[in-house]
Write an enzyme that holds these catalytic residues in place. Sequence first.
Site, short mmCIF file in Angstrom:
data_model
loop_
_atom_site.label_atom_id
_atom_site.label_comp_id
_atom_site.label_asym_id
_atom_site.label_seq_id
_atom_site.Cartn_x
_atom_site.Cartn_y
_atom_site.Cartn_z
N ASP A 50 23.74 -8.27 -19.75
CA ASP A 50 22.63 -7.84 -20.59
C ASP A 50 22.86 -8.46 -21.97
OD1 ASP A 50 20.44 -6.66 -21.72
OD2 ASP A 50 20.82 -4.68 -20.85
C1 BGC Z 1 17.72 -5.04 -22.46
C2 BGC Z 1 17.38 -5.94 -21.28
C3 BGC Z 1 16.57 -7.11 -21.77
C4 BGC Z 1 17.34 -7.84 -22.85
C5 BGC Z 1 16.62 -9.03 -23.39
C6 BGC Z 1 18.32 -5.81 -23.61
O1 BGC Z 1 18.39 -5.01 -24.75
O2 BGC Z 1 18.58 -4.01 -22.04
O3 BGC Z 1 16.67 -5.20 -20.31
O4 BGC Z 1 16.25 -7.95 -20.69
O5 BGC Z 1 17.57 -6.96 -23.91
O6 BGC Z 1 15.54 -8.66 -24.16
#
Ligand code: BGC
Length: 671
Positions: A244
């Site tokens: 993530d």
């Molecule tokens: C989220 C993800 C997301 C990523 C990119 C993170 O904060 O948990 O689900 O894909 O950011 O935006």
Amino acid sequence: MRKFAAILFLALSFGAKAQVQITPQDKERASALVKQMTLEEKCRFIAGARSFYTYAIPRLGIPEIRMADGPQGVRNNTVSTLYPCGILTASTWNRDLAHRLGNSLADDCRARGVSILLGPGVNIYRAPMCGRNFEYFGEDPYLAGETAAQYILGVQEKGVMATVKHFAANNQERARHTMSSDVDERTLQEIYFPAFRKAVQEGGVGAVMDSYNLVNSVHSTENAWMNKVVLRDQWGFEGIVMSDWTSVYSTIGAVNGGLDLECPKGVFFTPEKIVPLIENGVLEESLIDEKVQHILQTFIAFGFLDKPQKDESIPENNPQSAATALDIAREGVVLLKNENALPFTKKSKILVVGNNGIKMPHGGGSGEVTPFYTISVADGLKALHKKVTVIEDKSLLEQEMASCTDVVYCCGFNRDLEGEAFDRPFSLTPKQLELMERIQQNLTAKQHLTVIINAGGAVDMSGWRDHADAILMAWYPGQEGGTALAEILTGRISPSGKLPISIEEKAEDNPSFATYFDAGSKQSRTSYSEGIFTGYRGYDKTGVKPLYPFGFGLSYSTFKYSNLAVEVLPDGNVKVSFDVTNTGKKDAAEIGQVYVRDVKSSVPRPLKELKGYDKHFVGKGKTVRYSAVLDRYAFSFYDTASHSFKLEGGEFEILAGPSSADLPLKATIQL
Ligand code: BGC
């Protein structure tokens, strides 16, 4: 009740529909490229170059690859179609619509040159407070898995890679970087993993995103058991394990733990950090090669090295995408209560109250999309009905109420009240409750109150439910939501969504209530003490009745269920079929559900579990044959001794009907 006997040979059968396959040729081509890369290039390649782009190596013909959120529309520096949120999609119980959503999202990606979509999110709904429930597919692993697999197939068959997230047990937002989800192995395998397994095995998903939280004290990005043993050895995953956005917490741990790609950019996966560790014999270079191999073979299988991703022929503001968003919203709104209030008649004089009626809300965080437009409930009603008044100035409430027959109060949450990185309360806000009370106080016996709720899950209805004549759970219905809701309110279509969650009467009724978050613990741990008995499995165990049970949803029509048949297919799977007759006065769609109960087991099992469903449009007076095919997972439990799913022979009940709390059809089968 009917009885069936059968000797079953239940083969593992995985749907082989239009999956993107990584072929031996793709692997060979990737491996030839890995051999040509320098160690520095390999270390750069296993991290994003900048946010939402992978690292390019032009001398080897490897382009930078663009990623974008997900899951309910394409985000990141673009304006695009805002689809209904994940939990609404799950509420449709319509696999074709989930597939079509995937197709439309892929079109939106291709129109913008996006190769990797960061969705779907499939974390299980454990408690209403989790800020990201709206992005996910509800409390049941079977429904979540079916929805996810179709979404992924739909995305990927159009040449865009999907990313299933957040692996795993990311069921709350509070303290998400430091919190350990303490979950036993059986519960992970039966409740929190199956949607990921289906994403891999039935959807053929290209990428898996590791979550922020720790699972049983180990960060997901360092969790070799999850990333290697479960994902690759047990499920056969050959794609990319990505982090993530900043969910990597160490170099050695994540290199050994099975992470392939650090996102958004290299902090721990850099040549500066990795090369000395290889030179000093702490890490093997082959581990880095393996990661590059995983990324490249997946890119090659999707054709990312051979064709431009941008398709100029697809419009960015695509009418087909808008039509998909509308059709999902039409089928995912759930009618929870209706005491002669809906649908409105031509004579109804409607008063729309509440901010959510004027501006269509959506959940907050990385799932947010900037749409070209949104249609609010007020917009939708005005387009379809002559007598609609909307009040933005609350002081006029009493005056305007005196001129109407129906009040539509649009309340619930929005991006500031429910979203990523924080949890929300179970209750509506004090201001909303105050307004609800004012409406109730001014309501005459002849007037009706319809409450429309925007939320990613259950809300506390105890103080006001009895005063509402109708309640609609609208979730976050996307840019076309106002049209869909207006069509339902005015009776142009019958609501057909059903709950993918149980709605509790009181917060403490929820099976996870005691341990949703252990605020007293210094390490911030969450013990999943309810184990496999989450959602309706928990209510069935304790005997506490939810206010609205899993699978529940009203229609403007009525249905009769009959003629259950159970048949063992040549491949060993079990086919369940039954008749659904529309006995009401309106054509309407209906979702029929199939649950399985293991009558006697050597381990504690839920009283029943959803293992199949079917949805059809049934004309008034008509009968349609519904069917569902149950595979070996429908009868198995996870055996912690052998670390695999086990099917224990004996008697199983097959139950079918309109909701988890109303299953009029029953048959037994001997396996
Ligand atoms: C989220 C993800 C997301 C990523 C990119 C993170 O904060 O948990 O689900 O894909 O950011 O935006």
